[in-house]
Design an enzyme around this catalytic site. Structure first.
Site, short mmCIF file in Angstrom:
data_model
loop_
_atom_site.label_atom_id
_atom_site.label_comp_id
_atom_site.label_asym_id
_atom_site.label_seq_id
_atom_site.Cartn_x
_atom_site.Cartn_y
_atom_site.Cartn_z
N PHE A 80 37.62 78.46 -17.43
CA PHE A 80 36.38 78.95 -16.82
C PHE A 80 35.40 77.82 -16.58
CE2 PHE A 80 38.04 82.16 -19.79
CZ PHE A 80 38.43 83.11 -18.86
N THR A 94 42.11 87.68 -17.84
CA THR A 94 41.17 88.07 -18.88
C THR A 94 40.16 86.97 -19.18
OG1 THR A 94 42.45 87.18 -20.71
CG2 THR A 94 42.97 89.43 -20.02
N CYS A 95 39.10 87.36 -19.88
CA CYS A 95 38.06 86.42 -20.30
C CYS A 95 38.49 85.58 -21.49
CB CYS A 95 36.80 87.20 -20.67
SG CYS A 95 35.82 87.67 -19.26
N ASP A 96 39.76 85.61 -21.83
CA ASP A 96 40.23 84.81 -22.95
C ASP A 96 40.77 83.50 -22.41
OD1 ASP A 96 41.77 83.67 -25.07
OD2 ASP A 96 41.75 85.62 -26.03
N ASN A 155 40.18 93.41 -22.68
CA ASN A 155 39.29 93.24 -21.51
C ASN A 155 39.19 94.51 -20.68
OD1 ASN A 155 38.85 89.96 -20.10
ND2 ASN A 155 38.97 90.50 -22.24
#
Lengths: 376, 376
Positions: free
Chosen positions: A148, B323-325, B366
């Site tokens: 990110f 996902t935000c992982d 998520n």
């Protein structure tokens, strides 16, 4: 271990591992964040634990929400929060999901690339956007990859472009890495952020918001600084970089909000040795990497484990889960010390398991049911 | 890619990633194993893909089943297999689960420790037991840890003890490691096994069965030997070590039975760069480590990926999930080559995803739904 969790577990006699979350602890964590950073809005990272009971409580307390997907937005709205309290914080979104969120009233979106910005401009016109920048998370126990964020120079160009696209260039976000135990790390990130604010001001654009991200630690085996310490470090750094012209700030605690509210009860299924003369025992539990303890991957998160025999002599064990997958080993590189008197059938309590456990659990690997959870 | 899968995907227009399994491929895999090893019974490793459609087909074809838990035994019985075709092959079982299996008619159990043997003696009296030995899985792409098995000397002592406990000391099992591409590795394992047979014969105990385990590969990016080649290597080695007094043999294919029967369709959600001048693109799909591709852990399994633009020039990408992982990255250490013309919204086909995908999928991480699967 809270009295309420102890009482619940004393009276529960159902089968299989279970997580118990004490909502009073979540409440006090929320208030600690709110007190430590009184001028900062709290956006709870829903992915950490999206249980309706947690979301409703936080909605009542006035929390905002950082969401990763449309189903998470649905859950937050169902918990009683209005869409203006929701950030769609995932930088990787399908364009039709951006549109769905916008139709539901969400107007705050994260991005870290031109392609994502274009999607938002097309499908959520006029929305506020913030750009996530890359940041090296030294000091974090679960450091983040480069998945990110973009470099600060690119953030400046893209935020300028956002305005040309009819969006509101709202601010900048970063993430210091999960389970970050060094409060001073924020100053290095805020140096970069302040530079972006200045560069854009020179181009006639005034950013309004700094998203300080999550990463606030839960207490596992090592002591962690108090939330108050983080608050002070952040406030000092903000004043240093922004003077009296302080931007709005938001934080996105997930682990720090729910981690220490949860206690997981598991059972010892087997204790064995691979050879008569082998010193280290293998201890197998009825929960492992695929049943909810995915964060033991690479032995990253080391949970405190309690047994009823902790006053007895302890010795090194390799700790593993119950599945037929040989990767389902929790702690081996650094063995875990458990009582020599530990027996098959004993219950163990795994502390600080309120975050990143229930939803990480596999659907049915090896036929085992997903982790049960109770919210009291 | 089979015609049947292509036809199914051409007409399907629902949302999200999905797996399509062609049961004709499973059928032909079963027949290939049966033909390559005509004197060996096939125990399908249910954990690889426990879908009722797969289990029913294999039950009709005459397969036996290797199970890891009571729910898996339930599924196999529901698919029409009788309990005498079931092995409870997990060496880590709760005693009450052993009892439940025994009450359902299962009489074949794995163990690798004295404690487990005692549980079986108490809760499944008179059953046949086989002892799993440790084996170094050199050559496997997904090598196993030391989680399962004991040293051969211990196996001899425990199998002798099994008889004293009123159980039937039936045989020995080993596992050559998952995705094992070297058929010659069996000979080294069978050397150990034959030694155990001899040691026990000296103590007056005649073992009957060798469980050759699983590990048969699916074809990912590299070529693999044909099942026939494994069959010949195993037969040759068995004759070398056991002469004309051949033991019963069983195999436990999982990946080898269903891996190449499945094709996963996913979508490109985002393509971006972290800086203007960065050579390597990031490509984000709507499936990742938590949506079913858990075996990309440590980049162990490298799936073939097809796009509709494969005739165009290719360049290196880092491939990641939605996902935000930040751990949800599929291939980064060794970047994946995808067409430069690839676009957001393109569909990609991930080959050989029939094994270890659906049940590994996270419940709702998520907010994303577990992997959908279709069996045609």
């Amino acid at each position: 271990m809270t009295d309420r969790i102890r009482e619940f577990l004393d009276t529960r006699h159902t089968e299989g591992p279970c997580l118990v979350v004490d909502l009073d602890v979540v409440r006090s964590n929320y208030l600690a964040f709110a007190n430590a950073l009184p001028d900062t809005r709290v956006f709870y990272a829903v992915k950490a634990n999206p249980a309706p009971q947690v979301l409703s409580l936080l909605a009542q307390l006035g929390s905002c929400f950082d969401t990763a997907s449309v189903p998470e937005i649905d859950m937050v709205l169902a918990a009683g929060a209005t869409p203006d309290r929701i950030s769609f914080g995932n930088t990787i979104k399908k364009e039709r999901d951006i549109e769905r969120a916008w139709m539901m009233g969400v107007t705050l979106f994260a991005f870290d690339s031109e392609a994502e910005l274009l999607k938002i401009a097309r499908s959520a016109p006029g929305s506020k956007v913030f750009c996530r920048i890359l940041f090296d998370c030294e000091g974090a126990e679960w450091p983040l990859s480069r998945k990110f964020g973009c470099v600060p120079e690119m953030a400046v160009d893209l935020l300028e472009k956002a305005q040309r696209l009819g969006l509101k260039p709202h601010g900048v976000s970063f993430h210091v890495g999960s389970q970050q135990r060094n409060p001073q790390v924020y100053d290095r990130a805020l140096t970069l952020v302040a530079g972006i604010f200045r560069d854009l001001a020179e181009r006639g654009i005034t950013l309004k918001m700094v998203n300080l991200g999550g990463g606030f630690p839960a207490r596992y085996l090592k002591d962690i600084p108090a939330v108050q310490t983080y608050g002070e470090a952040i406030s000092t750094s903000l004043r240093k970089h922004f003077g009296n012209d302080l931007p709005e700030t938001i934080i996105e605690p997930g682990r720090g909000m729910v981690g220490n509210a949860g206690m997981l009860q598991a059972e010892v299924v087997l204790i064995s040795r691979k050879a008569e003369d082998e010193a280290v025992r293998w201890v197998y539990l009825d929960i492992g990497k695929f049943g909810g303890l995915a964060e033991t991957m690479d032995e990253a998160i080391r949970y405190p484990i309690h047994t009823s025999r902790d006053h007895d002599e302890k010795a090194a064990c390799i700790l593993a889960g119950p599945t037929c997958d040989s990767a389902d080993v929790l702690y081996e590189k650094e063995p875990y010390f458990l009582p020599l008197s530990l027996e098959i059938g004993d219950k163990v309590l795994i502390e600080a398991t309120g975050a990143y456990t229930t939803t990480y659990s596999a659907v049915a690997f090896n036929g085992f049911a997903p982790l049960q959870a109770f919210f009291i």
